[in-house]
Design an enzyme around this catalytic site. Sequence first.
Site, PDB file in Angstrom:
ATOM      1  N   GLY A  73       0.806  -1.209   0.000  1.00 41.05           N
ATOM      2  CA  GLY A  73       0.000   0.000   0.000  1.00 41.05           C
ATOM      3  C   GLY A  73       0.838   1.257   0.000  1.00 41.05           C
ATOM      4  O   GLY A  73       0.306   2.369  -0.036  1.00 41.05           O
ATOM      5  N   GLU A 107       8.894   4.515   7.878  1.00 41.53           N
ATOM      6  CA  GLU A 107       8.916   4.477   9.336  1.00 41.53           C
ATOM      7  C   GLU A 107       9.484   5.747   9.960  1.00 41.53           C
ATOM      8  O   GLU A 107       9.231   6.031  11.132  1.00 41.53           O
ATOM      9  CB  GLU A 107       9.706   3.249   9.779  1.00 41.53           C
ATOM     10  CG  GLU A 107       8.988   1.978   9.366  1.00 41.53           C
ATOM     11  CD  GLU A 107       9.778   0.711   9.640  1.00 41.53           C
ATOM     12  OE1 GLU A 107       9.382  -0.042  10.546  1.00 41.53           O
ATOM     13  OE2 GLU A 107      10.766   0.472   8.935  1.00 41.53           O
TER      14      GLU A 107
END
Length: 710
Positions: free
Chosen positions: A452, A652
């Site tokens: 995604g 992240e």
Amino acid sequence: MTRVDGLDKVTGAARYAYEFPTPDVGYVWPVQATIARGRVTEVDGAPALARPGVLAVLDSGNAPRLNTEAPASPDLFVLQSPEVAYHGQIVAAVVATSLEAAREGAAAVRVSYQQEPHDVVLRFDDERAQVAEKVTDGSPGFVERGDTEGALAAAPVRTEAMYTTPVEHTSPMEPHATIAVWDEDRLTVYNADQGPFMSSQLLAAVFGLEEGAVEVVAEHIGGGFGSKGIPRSPAVLAALAAQHLGRPVKIALTRQQMFQLIPYRAPTIQRIRLGAERDGRLTAIDHEVVQQRSAMVEFADQTGGSTRLMYGAPHVRTTVKTAPLDVLTPAWFRAPGHTPGMFALESAMDELATELEIDPVELRIRNDTGVDPDSGKPFSSRGLVECLREGAARFDWALRDPKPGIRREGRWLVGTGVASAHHPDYVFPSSATARAEADGTFTVRVGAVDIGTGGRTALTQLAADALGIPVERLRLEIGRASLGPAPFAGGSLGTASWGWAVDKACRALLAELDTYGGVVPDGGLEVRADTTEDVELRASLSRHSFGAHFAQVRVDTDTGEIRVDRMLGVFAAGRIVNPKTARSQFLGAMTMGLSMALLEIGEVDPVFGDFANHDFAGYHVAANADVPKLEAVWLDEQDDTPNPVRGKGIGELGIVGAAAAIANAFHHATGQRVRDLPIRVERSREALRAARTEARKRGPGAAEQGKPVG
């Protein structure tokens, strides 16, 4: 470039794991333990087998045997033992001709237990907590440079505080789902999976198969955040059931089952002690962490990893301890270790800035370092100071009054906060194949996945750039183990690792074409590339990405309600391959940081050993209304050292530090420090009561001075 799979996704043409057409498929539903520790003494499947559509009841007595000697987590050895290690563990399963029949059959199974006392509560002083031999980045659980205790004792200024972060659940939009199909001694698994090639190796070992006997298909994935980094127990259950029945079997977890069967971010209790000169320069950092693990697996996040290299303190000690509890094994969750660790460190830095009356941005800049203080290696690039300065300019930081608890807008207290961001820049070896066809088109194959993030789009761009062709002439194939060795989509290493192999294969293909005079021979021309040696030969540098988060928070003095008015993230992460998908990644990660700061907590029930809130009615995540204004920008960082595509991971980086920026803004708004996440309305009200008490002690003039008196 717009997502190349966007149309397929919005029209339903994109196939996720549960959606592959499979004839004669059965449905499996797990029966889960209702105790937290003990042993199954009997599984009575007769009531289930008497129901229409039920094909089989599996338990530890009749399930196919797995290779329990395989190097895999014990969590994966489903139905191999009657022992119960945590509440919700799979102790039996029902397979039926329909989903409804399987679910009803599972409810009819009767399980008897020999229950034992359990412990599911994390405590800082737990005598069983031991220093981890290794944490998830491979470093020791205890690391020290210099004389930390001596430096703290000698420091003119010292701070000490405890910080806690709770259980957080990954909760991707697509639940874990699997279809398992056997063909004699070969297994095909359609799985919501972040790493098909690595998962195929793991499943082959667990089922005692030859390497290459397992195909894992993961064409499209609806989020993972680390939880789909390896196959989990439901995927093994589907393969076991299919093997037992001799027909395909599928499973898709409900949201409630996701909370019980899928690993989570481990809760932490952290103590940070800082020592500094009066000019703000750090002399010592002591970061001690206690986090939980399961009784089965010694898993430990690298919660102190960022602390050792963020700032130039000469004396630093990090200690990561794990306490064995009767719980499901925790695992990776977006920026594992760094996210909770940096919440504590960046909150502590804010407290030091308050103690010294130094601007928190300036304090971080003063402690910047040009050399990795942990390894002694130079950084390949380090844009932390530039991110802090750019963010401060964009956020009008110079206009900020440093005194906390004084800015009001009606009944709202308003404050701003800052925190640094950091994540390692990982690159793993990968392989890729590039093929030229006689009709002028090209096919590139790599065992990557797109969870995604836009990975499929970025790899399409990189391949087209390397070949020097328009994307319309390129076909990219990803999402299968059989496409060759490739790392998983995790650790923000996917695009950089796969992209390097894709770039190398495409350029090698062009060189091979030159030997044919640029004419594709009959049957096409194909080249395979592998970056194993390239990765090993990289220069010995410290490779990381950095950033800075800024947040503005308002707190209602009557109700304690907290609202985030604005968040800004500024990042330095090498070349940004696709600005559209990169921005989406940064904003998504920042929103998850907001969710961590204010909402998310897995409430542990000490009596029953499970989570009291195991659905979205009780476990809250941030929604659109929670973030009125969100902005992500990045520097034009020129770092040619990571890999030929010059990209670093970003997925992240955006979450690390975000929660600390919000917590620091809450302190600036109210004058009260909350060190335990999430800062829900109950904790906000406690802080406001404390502020009112302090105001009364200061006397009647406090209200006129703008202090929060409610």
